[in-house]
Design a protein around this motif. Structure first.
Motif: not given
Length: 169
Positions: A134-152, A160-163
């Motif tokens: 699945v893709r994890v999407v983090v929305v902040t006031a200044d940006s949209i950061v997304h990363r695909y993560h395996s189910l495992e 991820d730590q940065d998210l």
């Protein structure tokens, strides 16, 4: 007290409770449905201003017309069985920075005129080399950061730590 009725029938488990195979197997007579198209939010002002490649930052007229269409359809007797909306939903997307989609069964994407186009791979059948995820999407006031993560990865350690840091900010 009147019986509670869910006025918004929703699809679930690849079926729509208003149109099941069991209920629709035998012909029961004529019916109607509504096919609507192109609310294209933002086009009316852009067209009027002669700036269809840009503009389109105001949706009020199209929203009002769409409300009028829904109200008119809801008053029809006999009631339509369903309504299908086809064509362009929006012309311009003021404030939209990213569009997320799937259906390609692999990760893909790109950027066009500052709009991030993100295609996430599948939970199920993979058609490329990506893992089930699945893709994890983090929305902040200044940006949209997304990363695909395996189910495992999600099961073993979460995002991820940065998210995680962005979520705590």
């Amino acid at each position: 007290m009147a019986e509670s009725v869910d006025i918004f029938l929703r699809a679930k488990h690849r079926t729509f409770n208003g149109l099941t195979e069991d209920a629709e197997r035998e012909w029961t007579g004529p019916f109607c449905f509504i096919q609507a198209a192109d609310p294209q939010l933002g086009l009316m002002k852009a067209w009027r201003d002669g700036d269809c490649d840009g503009g389109g930052d105001e949706w009020a007229e199209e929203v009002e017309l769409t409300k009028q269409a829904v109200e008119a359809v809801n008053q029809l007797r006999p009631r339509p069985r369903f309504m299908v909306l086809c064509g362009d939903l929006v012309h311009a997307m003021p404030g939209v920075k990213a569009v997320f989609s799937g259906h390609y069964h692999r990760n893909a994407g790109g950027c066009h005129d500052g709009l991030d186009m993100v295609v996430s791979s599948a939970i199920g059948c993979q058609l490329g080399g990506d893992t089930h995820g699945v893709r994890v999407v983090v929305v902040t006031a200044d940006s949209i950061v997304h990363r695909y993560h395996s189910l495992e990865q999600l099961r073993a350690g979460g995002v991820d730590q940065d998210l995680r840091k962005l979520l705590q900010a």
